[in-house]
Design an enzyme around this catalytic site. Structure first.
Site, short mmCIF file in Angstrom:
data_model
loop_
_atom_site.label_atom_id
_atom_site.label_comp_id
_atom_site.label_asym_id
_atom_site.label_seq_id
_atom_site.Cartn_x
_atom_site.Cartn_y
_atom_site.Cartn_z
N SER A 456 -9.34 97.63 77.79
CA SER A 456 -10.13 98.75 77.91
C SER A 456 -9.74 99.93 76.98
O SER A 456 -9.43 99.96 75.78
CB SER A 456 -10.20 99.34 79.38
OG SER A 456 -11.38 100.21 79.63
N ASP A 567 -16.03 94.84 79.57
CA ASP A 567 -14.42 95.62 79.50
C ASP A 567 -13.28 94.63 80.10
O ASP A 567 -13.46 93.95 81.01
CB ASP A 567 -14.51 96.70 80.59
CG ASP A 567 -13.45 97.60 80.50
OD1 ASP A 567 -12.24 97.25 80.77
OD2 ASP A 567 -13.70 98.95 80.00
#
Length: 711
Positions: A456, A567
């Site tokens: 992320s 993500d």
């Protein structure tokens, strides 16, 4: 010559200048291992030769020979003995075979004594007579997953790799087995089929003991079973992927590169970890004082001597580098046969012809020996085109070094032997700017970063760190671009388009690939199609940045082939395990900015919520507080990976875990990177200082005096 009972004929470690022929009497052969003496053979048959192994192979005496009764022998000068062998080729072949087997038996005895405390004479002799010897070339299979467990194998020389089939029948590498270790014992003890496939990664010799003989041995020697159990328990309890302790690294370079400076730099980089020995054709021929011995033929007397020298050199070192050379001759074939890893050095401007020649030389090592392409950059410009070179060489990774840069060569050395320093950066949205402060603190403390692994926001910032930006440059980039990164759209696919983050990533990285980054880099995303973690270690930097930060529902998924990627925090918000698998014996520093607790209930708003009510509650005096959609989305995204994080931290996969508490910063708050980076710096610096001081103290107490390079 005559010996009285108890008189020593040969002492272990003596120079060899004589071969003996037993006429009458009896002798005992013993070997000192650590502080114990193991009796490995008895000789009483008239006509037996003593000392011929060293006479053929060279070197010093490897055992002590003592008379156990009055004995009569004939002494023959080594030079006369070798002349005799040259005149009798059939006798030479026989003695070479016997010499090799005796050498391997002596090594097995040392293994049993050193690792299992087995020194009983009768047991050792019986053990050596019961084993079946197997010689494996790189890639040869010792046994396969599901095979019956009918043998236990002792690794006398070389290295094995263990793999297991996953759900899709792919083979996953789960460990390495080096000299002195045992494989297959668990299956025999539990009467179960083999749990994995074991194959040689280099030329390897194993002593196989049948099930019955092995069970009889441990019944008579219960300490051996205890030692095996403790070793197996340590491996299973260890969070670190099991790696054999020694490493032999081959060096193959484009003509014109200064291989001497490279060897010196690698030696300096490994000086904290042990002794490095370096071998080349010239080094070998000087050491043995025999020109041409490096290219001797198979089965010759010279080969026995050369093989013995190579093996003893490896035993005397913690690491060994070997120059392969640029021609596919006998030396190159021998060199690649003892390698665990191959480094191929090229410049970005290498000609196609030279590159193809290097690839042909690299292919001599076979598929079991992993290759790393080392690109020697001639300037400080941004590297490009590295992916094509990697693919052409069939390399598992690319490492960039600057010409004659000692810092880069030390980094290369650590990566090559699985001891890289890894920085792992977790996800956390705007809180992730604290990672920049951690990075600044590490720079000020001169803690090197060899590998950056991120998820992320950690993956986004990690790409900049891996391109060797300074902390100030990363902060300036974040201030310039991140505050305006949320380009909202009609929420049919996602809340934001993701165009802005892709654009500002492309502005800085262009069309460069991960292979072009100056430091090794890996980012993780989540494959929605297969529900698995996807590791980005090659291909487009921009794609990796977009995929690792594609918050589900907030940003659109990233297509890659038939897969949709979101993500990385969904499955692994702080991928410590990825870094540990890449550098099993290295150091992992992990920076975690995920909030310790998610949003809580502050008042009961019932089973439904109105946006208007939530808005009024923010400005009115209503005690009921509604959770924000961003907080719910972000926490929901990482909730599944929190247990994985806790397990990795609990198991000690990280050498230093920094749990940074960045309170008051929303995960979608991107407008204050400098302030958040400072908070990360303030929190991390004292912890890093204390950890570093402890590391230096431990090293000074335990580190022996090592020379950087020995040849």
């Amino acid at each position: 010559m005559r010996l009285n009972r108890g008189e020593t004929l040969i002492a272990q470690g003596d120079a060899s200048d004589t071969v003996y022929l037993l006429i009458d009497g009896s002798l005992q052969v013993s070997r000192d291992v650590d502080e114990a003496t193991a009796v490995i053979a008895e000789i009483s048959e008239p006509g037996s030769l003593i000392g011929e192994m060293v006479a053929i192979g060279g070197g010093r005496r490897t055992a002590t020979v003592t008379s156990t009764s009055p004995s009569e022998l004939i002494a023959v000068d080594v030079d006369d003995f070798q002349r005799l062998l040259q005149q009798e080729p059939e006798l030479t072949d026989l003695l070479v075979t016997v010499a090799i087997r005796r050498a391997e038996e002596a090594e097995l005895v040392e293994l049993l004594a050193r690792h299992f405390g087995l020194v009983d004479r009768a047991t050792l002799i019986a053990t050596c007579s019961s084993v079946e010897w197997r010689t494996l070339a790189a890639g040869d299979v010792l046994f396969r997953e599901g095979d019956p467990s009918d043998f236990v194998y002792f690794v006398v020389r070389g290295r094995l790799i263990t793999t297991r089939a996953d759900d899709e029948e792919d083979e996953l590498k789960v460990g390495e087995i080096g000299r002195g270790e045992v494989v297959g014992e668990i299956g025999v003890l539990r009467h179960q089929p083999r749990s994995g496939t074991v194959r040689a990664s280099r030329d390897t010799v194993v002593a196989g003991m049948p099930e019955g003989a092995f069970l009889g041995l441990i019944e008579s020697q219960p300490r051996m079973l205890i030692e095996m159990f403790l070793d197996a328990l340590a491996r299973s309890d260890s969070p670190r992927w099991h790696s054999a302790p020694s490493t032999v690294v081959g060096l193959l370079s484009e003509p014109g590169l200064d291989i001497g400076a490279i060897v010196a730099g690698i030696g300096s980089g490994l000086s904290d970890f042990g002794v490095l020995r370096h071998l080349s054709r010239d080094v070998v021929e000087r050491a043995l004082d025999q020109p041409g011995v490096a290219d001797c033929g198979r089965g010759s007397l010279e080969e026995v001597r050369l093989s013995r020298f190579l093996h003893e050199t490896e035993l005397a070192a913690d690491f060994m580098t070997v120059e392969v050379g640029n021609e596919p001759d006998q030396w190159a074939l021998r060199a690649v046969g003892i390698l665990d890893h191959l480094l191929v050095f090229v410049t970005p401007s290498i000609s196609k012809r030279t590159f193809n020649q290097l690839e042909a030389m690299a292919s001599l090592a076979g598929p079991a020996v992993s290759r790393t392409l080392v690109i020697v950059d001639q300037d400080d410009g941004a590297p490009t085109g590295s992916a094509a070179l990697r693919n052409g060489m069939g390399a598992s990774r690319v490492i960039h070094i600057r010409k004659a840069d000692s810092v880069d060569l030390s980094r290369l050395a650590r990566i090559a032997v699985g001891r890289a320093n890894s920085l792992v950066l977790g996800g956390g949205g705007g809180r992730g700017f604290a990672h920049i402060g951690v990075y600044r603190a590490m720079q000020e403390l001169a803690i090197p970063v060899d590998l950056v692994v991120g998820a992320s926001m950690g993956g986004v910032l990690g790409a900049a760190i891996a391109d060797r930006w300074t902390a100030d440059e990363v902060v300036a980039w974040a201030e310039d671009r991140f505050g305006d990164s949320l380009d909202y759209t009609i929420p049919l696919v996602s809340l934001v388009k993701g165009e802005k983050i892709a654009r500002f990533a492309r502005e800085r990285f262009g069309e460069r690939d991960i292979e072009d980054l100056r430091l090794s880099y890996m980012a993780v995303s989540t494959d929605l199609t297969s529900s698995r973690m996807h590791v980005h270690d090659k291909g487009s930097v921009v794609l990796a940045i977009r995929a690792t930060s594609a918050i589900p529902g907030v940003m659109p998924p990233v297509p890659l082939g038939d897969a949709l990627l979101v993500d990385g925090g969904v499955l692994n918000n702080i991928p410590i395990d990825v870094a540990r698998a890449e550098a099993p014996m290295g150091t992992v520093i992990a920076s975690d900015v995920a909030p310790p607790r998610g949003p809580g209930a502050h008042g009961d708003y019932g089973l439904s919520a109105s946006g208007w009510q939530a808005l009024r509650s923010r400005w009115g005096r209503n005690d009921t507080r509604y959770p924000s959609i961003s907080a719910v989305l972000m926490r929901s995204m990482i909730t599944a990976s929190m247990r994985e994080r806790d397990a990795q931290v609990r198991d000690g996969l990280a050498d230093l875990y920094l749990d940074l508490d960045i309170r008051g910063v929303s995960m979608l708050e991107f407008d204050s990177p400098r302030a958040v980076a400072q908070r990360g710096y303030d929190a991390a610096m004292p912890v890093l200082e204390a950890w570093l001081a402890a590391q230096r103290s431990d090293r000074s107490e335990s580190q022996p005096n090592h020379a950087a390079v020995r040849t």
